[in-house]
Design an enzyme around this catalytic site. Structure first.
Site, PDB file in Angstrom:
ATOM      1  N   CYS A  14       0.842  -1.181   0.000  1.00  0.00           N
ATOM      2  CA  CYS A  14       0.000   0.000   0.000  1.00  0.00           C
ATOM      3  C   CYS A  14       0.883   1.237   0.000  1.00  0.00           C
ATOM      4  O   CYS A  14       2.091   1.163  -0.144  1.00  0.00           O
ATOM      5  CB  CYS A  14      -0.900   0.022   1.238  1.00  0.00           C
ATOM      6  N   ASP A  46      -3.187  -9.521   7.360  1.00  0.00           N
ATOM      7  CA  ASP A  46      -1.939  -9.365   8.109  1.00  0.00           C
ATOM      8  C   ASP A  46      -1.862  -8.006   8.808  1.00  0.00           C
ATOM      9  O   ASP A  46      -1.176  -7.869   9.821  1.00  0.00           O
ATOM     10  CB  ASP A  46      -0.726  -9.582   7.208  1.00  0.00           C
ATOM     11  N   VAL A  52      13.198  -8.740 -18.380  1.00  0.00           N
ATOM     12  CA  VAL A  52      13.550  -7.644 -19.274  1.00  0.00           C
ATOM     13  C   VAL A  52      14.488  -8.181 -20.340  1.00  0.00           C
ATOM     14  O   VAL A  52      15.462  -8.878 -20.038  1.00  0.00           O
ATOM     15  CB  VAL A  52      14.248  -6.499 -18.517  1.00  0.00           C
ATOM     16  N   SER A 112      11.538 -11.832  -6.160  1.00  0.00           N
ATOM     17  CA  SER A 112      12.771 -11.471  -6.865  1.00  0.00           C
ATOM     18  C   SER A 112      13.978 -11.885  -6.034  1.00  0.00           C
ATOM     19  O   SER A 112      13.848 -12.298  -4.885  1.00  0.00           O
ATOM     20  CB  SER A 112      12.809  -9.968  -7.155  1.00  0.00           C
ATOM     21  N   GLY A 113      15.159 -11.738  -6.621  1.00  0.00           N
ATOM     22  CA  GLY A 113      16.381 -12.237  -5.989  1.00  0.00           C
ATOM     23  C   GLY A 113      17.194 -11.205  -5.247  1.00  0.00           C
ATOM     24  O   GLY A 113      18.324 -11.498  -4.839  1.00  0.00           O
TER      25      GLY A 113
END
Length: 663
Positions: free
Chosen positions: A2, A100, A289, A363-364
């Site tokens: 948010c 949560d 990408v 993601s990493g």
């Protein structure tokens, strides 16, 4: 995920409060396009724009407890909310939702600020005690989610993005020369700083208490890069790392929406994708990408991994023209100067992800910091042992560092050896690992008007005052600096969260689970002598990923630089091409800036050095920030009619009757 915004402004006329808070929320509506709401009390307001991911129907914000004493505006996700909910229920805490956000609120009521050390999440939130009037602002331990604050005319303003402050009556941005110098030198704002005067960000692991007009800022958890060494064999350590990562991914797949994965083709994102395919009940969708320029494109590796793991893969192809076109919009979302253009393709990727119907991605990020993946760490080891090595050992060490870079090749080996010899002794106290990198920053800082400012004063003070920093090894100091500066200040923000949330996409980082970071600290160096990057991590997933992915050396994610601007000459380039426009930048040294711009424009791209390229992008991005944030008063319509439906949750202003609304 948010966006939040609010203010504590006793002198603001009560009739103005609803319009101010709705305008603040409208300016960050891209962060939470699903719904919005605000809470008003006498002289206080807080609101949330919501990206609904957990408990879609009942998770509206701001949220209160049943007695409506405690109120929360929450940005982010609490990944261990299931476990904490059960613990809180056993203690008698009541729950009305499965969200949560309510777990965070009930944990706060039960344990106070001490609850923060129990959280595994990416978050920034505000809690208001309506009885005492106390306000608390808190941020996660790695700085995954932003939270800014400032004082204006006796009012305290806070928001997930600084642009929201423009909605408060009379507020204007001014660039801070001292902070600009620091940003240019170390490439990112320091943990509690921004480039604007009087505007601060809550540092990672920080909590700000506002009580009776007094503000108290403290760190609830210090960054720890050291841990007791793992007791067991290398095989045991690999299994331990794998299981810890598996648990992290499993928690980050929670939610009521589909979760995708950013797949770069490198080891880290491939591991995340592998675990997601093992654990997700759905077919995993991966996103990448691709670049028109072969120099930057990694699509071949991406497709190999996607095919091997059987994901539903899609990508967005980015050209130099795309980067030039979208650079101003991406800078506006970043809100800080940028030293490279690589964040712009991520801006375009998140738009593609959102258009594909995905709100959340894994993601990493954090893997290289935790598992010593960067060449910086091997450079630090080599420089620290330089005087103990023979000439042959030094040359072999240099050859292993960057076989992909021409200036580390045999023809330049003698020059690089001389450079490493020059920087084999510490010059800036506590910054040994980064001194070579900071030479590029020192060059960029010359773009700024000479005011006698030491551009490294801020980072020197940061390491000087950090508890336990002096006792760390050279490599651990390098890790600490990466976590505190480039990871939090650029990778997780400019290139990460800010680009994802520009299009309403939440980014989750399994490698930044506290348990994973602790696991990495316990196995690093014991099973990794620096000869092979992330050797233990590769062993943990051997046989589960394509052999080419495990054998492939790390290729830093890069994008075309200054060439994209000079080749296409976008209209905004006049900000640095025109002497008149340069003269309007009161923070810049026009003589040095003019020389740099002239060289960039006249020199073939392959002959532009890295430091010149980075300095040019810093100059151009800062000029855009100056135009947009400092000099431009024509911001987009921030009224409630601007496309975001904002509902009143509670209005407790003394001049109006109480208004009921969503709970």
């Amino acid at each position: 995920m948010c966006g939040i915004a609010g203010f504590l402004a006793p002198s603001l006329h009560p009739d103005a409060a609803p319009g101010v808070v709705t305008s603040m929320l409208s300016l960050i509506r891209h962060r939470g396009p699903d719904e919005a709401g605000y809470y008003l009390d006498d002289g206080f307001a807080m609101g949330t724009v919501r990206l609904a991911i957990v408990d879609l129907a009942a998770g509206s914000q701001p949220m209160s407890d049943a007695a409506e004493r405690h109120w929360i505006s929450f940005n982010g996700e609490l990944y261990n909310h299931v476990e904490l909910r059960e613990e809180l229920r056993a203690l008698g805490r009541p729950f009305r939702t499965h969200c949560d956000t309510e777990v965070v609120l009930q944990a706060w009521i039960q344990w106070g600020p001490e609850c923060l050390t129990r959280f595994d999440g990416a978050f920034a939130f505000a809690v208001r005690d309506a009885v005492t009037g106390d306000l608390f602002l808190a941020r996660d331990r790695y700085g995954k989610r932003p939270l800014f604050y400032t004082e204006h005319g006796g009012a305290l303003l806070f928001a997930s993005e600084m642009k929201a402050f423009r909605a408060f009556p009379g507020f204007r941005f001014t660039l801070d020369p001292r902070e600009l110098a620091s940003v240019f030198a170390v490439w990112t704002p320091l943990p509690d700083r921004t480039p604007f005067q009087g505007v601060r960000q809550l540092p990672m692991g920080g909590v700000l208490t506002v009580r009776g007009g007094r503000r108290t800022l403290r760190t609830y958890e210090e960054l720890a890069v050291a841990a007791p060494p793992f007791e067991g064999s290398e095989e045991d350590a690999a299994a331990f790392v794998r299981e810890t990562l598996r648990a992290s991914v499993e928690k980050r797949l929670r939610g009521d929406v589909e979760v995708g994965v950013y797949l770069s083709g490198g080891l880290d994102s491939s591991i995340v994708t592998k675990l997601a395919t093992d654990l997700s009940p759905r077919e995993v969708r991966t996103f990448s990408v691709e670049f028109e320029s072969a120099e930057f494109d990694e699509s071949g590796s991406q497709r190999v991994v996607a095919s091997h793991l059987g994901t539903r893969h899609s990508s967005v192809t980015v050209s130099g023209a795309d980067i030039a076109e979208h650079f101003p919009s991406a800078v506006e979302h970043a809100e800080v100067p940028a030293f490279r253009t690589a964040f712009v393709p991520m801006y375009l990727l998140s738009r593609h992800v959102r258009d594909s119907g995905i709100k959340t991605v894994l993601s990493g990020e954090g893997a290289d910091e935790a598992f010593l993946g960067y060449s910086l760490f091997r450079e630090t080891m080599l420089r620290a042992s330089w005087h103990e090595l023979s000439g042959e050992e030094r040359e072999a060490g240099l050859a292993r560092l960057h076989p992909e870079l021409a200036h580390f090749g045999p023809a330049h080996r003698k020059h690089m050896a001389g450079l490493f010899q020059q920087f084999s002794e510490e010059r800036l106290p506590g910054l040994f690992s980064h001194e070579l990198r900071y030479q590029n920053g020192r060059f960029a800082a010359r773009l700024l008007e000479d005011r006698g400012i030491d551009p490294f004063a801020g980072v020197l003070d940061l390491v000087r005052t950090a508890p336990g920093y002096a006792d760390l090894t050279a490599v651990q100091k390098a890790q600490w600096l990466e976590y505190k500066t480039l990871l939090a200040g650029y990778l997780l923000s400019t290139q990460g969260e800010r680009m994802s949330l520009a299009h309403g996409v939440e980014n989750r980082c399994p490698f930044l689970d506290p348990a994973v970071v602790r696991a990495a600290a316990s196995v690093n160096l014991r099973f990794d002598d620096g000869s092979e990057e992330k050797a233990l991590l590769k062993r943990a997933f051997r046989g589960e990923l394509p052999a080419s992915s495990l054998a492939r050396r790390k290729q830093p994610y890069r994008a075309p630089g200054s060439a994209v601007f000079k080749d296409r000459r976008p209209e905004y380039l006049e900000l640095v091409l025109s002497d008149t426009e340069l003269g309007k930048l009161d923070w810049a040294d026009p003589v040095f800036a003019r020389k740099l711009v002239a060289k960039i424009m006249a020199t073939p791209a392959e002959e532009i050095s890295t430091k010149e390229d980075q300095a040019f992008v810093l100059l151009l991005s800062t000029a855009l920030l100056d135009q947009r944030f400092v000099r431009d008063t024509a911001w987009p319509d921030a009224s409630p009619e601007s496309g975001l439906k904002i509902r009143t949750v509670v209005d407790n202003r003394r001049v109006l009757p109480r208004v009921g609304g969503m709970r």
